[in-house]
Enzyme design. Structure first.
Site, PDB file in Angstrom:
ATOM      1  N   ASP A   7     -12.108   4.568   5.847  1.00 54.29           N
ATOM      2  CA  ASP A   7     -11.374   5.726   5.334  1.00 54.29           C
ATOM      3  C   ASP A   7     -11.743   5.913   3.864  1.00 54.29           C
ATOM      4  OD1 ASP A   7      -9.568   7.923   5.462  1.00 54.29           O
ATOM      5  OD2 ASP A   7      -8.025   6.738   4.504  1.00 54.29           O
ATOM      6  N   SER A   8     -11.478   7.123   3.378  1.00 56.28           N
ATOM      7  CA  SER A   8     -11.716   7.383   1.963  1.00 56.28           C
ATOM      8  C   SER A   8     -10.764   6.547   1.098  1.00 56.28           C
ATOM      9  CB  SER A   8     -11.488   8.860   1.659  1.00 56.28           C
ATOM     10  OG  SER A   8     -10.181   9.220   2.076  1.00 56.28           O
ATOM     11  N   TYR A  39     -11.519  12.669  -0.330  1.00 55.35           N
ATOM     12  CA  TYR A  39     -12.672  13.373   0.227  1.00 55.35           C
ATOM     13  C   TYR A  39     -12.336  14.835   0.532  1.00 55.35           C
ATOM     14  CZ  TYR A  39     -15.632   9.269   1.358  1.00 55.35           C
ATOM     15  OH  TYR A  39     -16.444   8.167   1.312  1.00 55.35           O
ATOM     16  N   GLY A  40     -11.056  15.107   0.753  1.00 56.95           N
ATOM     17  CA  GLY A  40     -10.639  16.392   1.300  1.00 56.95           C
ATOM     18  C   GLY A  40     -10.935  17.599   0.431  1.00 56.95           C
ATOM     19  N   CYS A  70     -10.982   8.625   9.356  1.00 57.41           N
ATOM     20  CA  CYS A  70     -10.812   9.619   8.297  1.00 57.41           C
ATOM     21  C   CYS A  70     -11.185  10.946   8.946  1.00 57.41           C
ATOM     22  CB  CYS A  70     -11.751   9.298   7.140  1.00 57.41           C
ATOM     23  SG  CYS A  70     -11.791  10.562   5.853  1.00 57.41           S
ATOM     24  N   THR A  72     -11.431  13.792   7.642  1.00 56.40           N
ATOM     25  CA  THR A  72     -12.320  14.596   6.807  1.00 56.40           C
ATOM     26  C   THR A  72     -13.774  14.190   7.051  1.00 56.40           C
ATOM     27  OG1 THR A  72     -10.522  14.702   5.210  1.00 56.40           O
ATOM     28  CG2 THR A  72     -12.694  15.374   4.442  1.00 56.40           C
ATOM     29  N   GLU A 162      -1.662   8.495  -2.254  1.00 52.29           N
ATOM     30  CA  GLU A 162      -2.488   7.448  -2.889  1.00 52.29           C
ATOM     31  C   GLU A 162      -1.850   6.981  -4.201  1.00 52.29           C
ATOM     32  OE1 GLU A 162      -5.712   5.981  -2.106  1.00 52.29           O
ATOM     33  OE2 GLU A 162      -5.484   6.794  -0.084  1.00 52.29           O
ATOM     34  N   CYS A 194      -4.800  14.074   9.521  1.00 51.50           N
ATOM     35  CA  CYS A 194      -5.279  13.290   8.370  1.00 51.50           C
ATOM     36  C   CYS A 194      -4.606  11.935   8.489  1.00 51.50           C
ATOM     37  CB  CYS A 194      -4.888  13.967   7.060  1.00 51.50           C
ATOM     38  SG  CYS A 194      -5.181  12.934   5.596  1.00 51.50           S
ATOM     39  N   THR A 195      -5.397  10.886   8.286  1.00 50.57           N
ATOM     40  CA  THR A 195      -4.843   9.545   8.517  1.00 50.57           C
ATOM     41  C   THR A 195      -3.729   9.190   7.538  1.00 50.57           C
ATOM     42  OG1 THR A 195      -6.711   8.761   7.242  1.00 50.57           O
ATOM     43  CG2 THR A 195      -6.829   8.511   9.608  1.00 50.57           C
ATOM     44  N   HIS A 196      -3.633   9.897   6.434  1.00 52.05           N
ATOM     45  CA  HIS A 196      -2.528   9.623   5.507  1.00 52.05           C
ATOM     46  C   HIS A 196      -1.191  10.169   6.032  1.00 52.05           C
ATOM     47  CE1 HIS A 196      -5.833   8.901   2.735  1.00 52.05           C
ATOM     48  NE2 HIS A 196      -4.993   8.492   1.806  1.00 52.05           N
TER      49      HIS A 196
HETATM   50  N1  DGL Z   1      -7.451  10.237   5.089  1.00 46.80           N
HETATM   51  C1  DGL Z   1      -8.513  11.132   5.208  1.00 46.80           C
HETATM   52  C2  DGL Z   1      -8.365  12.055   6.385  1.00 46.80           C
HETATM   53  O1  DGL Z   1      -7.991  11.616   7.415  1.00 46.80           O
HETATM   54  C3  DGL Z   1      -9.007  11.836   4.007  1.00 46.80           C
HETATM   55  C4  DGL Z   1      -8.101  12.068   2.886  1.00 46.80           C
HETATM   56  C5  DGL Z   1      -8.918  12.457   1.667  1.00 46.80           C
HETATM   57  O2  DGL Z   1      -9.648  11.587   1.185  1.00 46.80           O
HETATM   58  O3  DGL Z   1      -8.819  13.606   1.249  1.00 46.80           O
HETATM   59  O4  DGL Z   1      -8.631  13.228   6.316  1.00 46.80           O
END
Ligand code: DGL
Length: 269
Positions: A7-8, A39-40, A70, A72, A162, A194-196
């Site tokens: 993941d990012s 990354y988004g 991730c 993204t 984050e 999004c995994t977050h």
């Molecule tokens: N957690 C990542 C996702 O699932 C990316 C979040 C990011 O780095 O913007 O999209």
């Protein structure tokens, strides 16, 4: 051989947690590209280059299979990696397909023609880069017909998570759900793409209200990986885990420990 979970940043820990619980005998290497998160808000070429660099580092750490936990990276880089970069002896899997298979009531790897499914109005919450890629709609179109997808780019939520600022993250979730409701007043299903976002699942559920089926990835990816490993039993190990980050290992370890509520120690990638 270990399974890599990429993941990012820290969001992929929601996926790692679920796959570790489901597959206690598999060795995992988690890689957080914290120095380059989020990354988004990056463009597709940038996400592709960063993801290839991270996956190469995971091969060096003994992973022949890497899960891009991730959305993204799965949306913006996976197809290009699989088509023109990946060596024949390595596998990279994304997180979209298991979620879309669940949404479209399909078993693992069911590639039969697209058909009508129970849901018709789907809200997708994801990063700006994932929304811009339209990868979700593309993968869905291979499997279902007649599904209306309204995508909401949730700017700021990943940064707030984050940074550990959950009050800001909750306020942003509420405003993004309000924005979605203005475009699609009655979604039947909502994808936390999004995994977050599973870390904010309660806030999404509260803002969406009753009667909306919320799809959160971690368990779906764990089930899908378990299916895959039944076909590849050589990947069963002894249940060890290693954690690598391009960021400051002490800071990332603190945050990860806070998220998962158990001690996690990252090393420099
Ligand atoms: N957690 C990542 C996702 O699932 C990316 C979040 C990011 O780095 O913007 O999209």
């Amino acid at each position: 051989m270990a399974v890599g979970v990429f993941d990012s940043g820290l969001g992929g820990l929601t996926v790692l947690d679920a796959v570790q619980a489901k597959l206690p005998d598999v060795d995992f290497v988690y890689f957080a590209d914290s120095a380059h998160a989020p990354y988004g808000v990056r463009d597709a070429d940038d996400i592709y280059d960063l993801t290839c660099a991270a996956v190469t580092r995971m091969w060096d750490a003994g992973c022949d299979l890497v899960i891009l936990a991730c959305n993204t990276a799965s949306a913006a880089a996976l197809r290009r990696m699989q088509e023109s970069w990946l060596p024949g002896d390595k596998r990279v899997l994304g997180v979209f397909v298991p979620m879309i298979e669940a949404l479209t009531e399909r078993g693992w790897g069911d590639n039969s023609p697209p058909r009508e499914v129970a849901v018709q109005h789907v809200a997708l919450f994801a990063t700006p880069a994932t929304v811009a890629s339209r990868a979700f709609q593309r993968e869905l179109a291979f499997r279902a017909i007649g599904v209306d997808v309204e995508a909401q780019a949730c700017g700021g939520v990943v940064d707030a998570i984050e940074d550990g600022d959950m009050i800001l993250a909750e306020a942003l979730v509420k405003s993004h759900v309000d924005a979605l409701h203005r475009k699609m007043p009655k979604p039947q299903a909502a994808i936390l793409g999004c995994t977050h976002y599973p870390l904010m699942e309660d806030a999404f559920r509260a803002a969406l209200g009753e009667g909306v089926q919320v799809y959160s990835q971690a368990q779906l990816v764990a089930d899908s990986l378990a299916d895959y490993l039944v076909r590849h039993p050589d990947m069963i190990g002894s249940g060890t885990s290693a954690y690598l980050t391009t960021g400051d290992p002490a800071r990332v370890s603190d945050r990860a420990t806070q998220f998962l509520r158990r001690k996690i120690t990252f090393d420099a990638a």
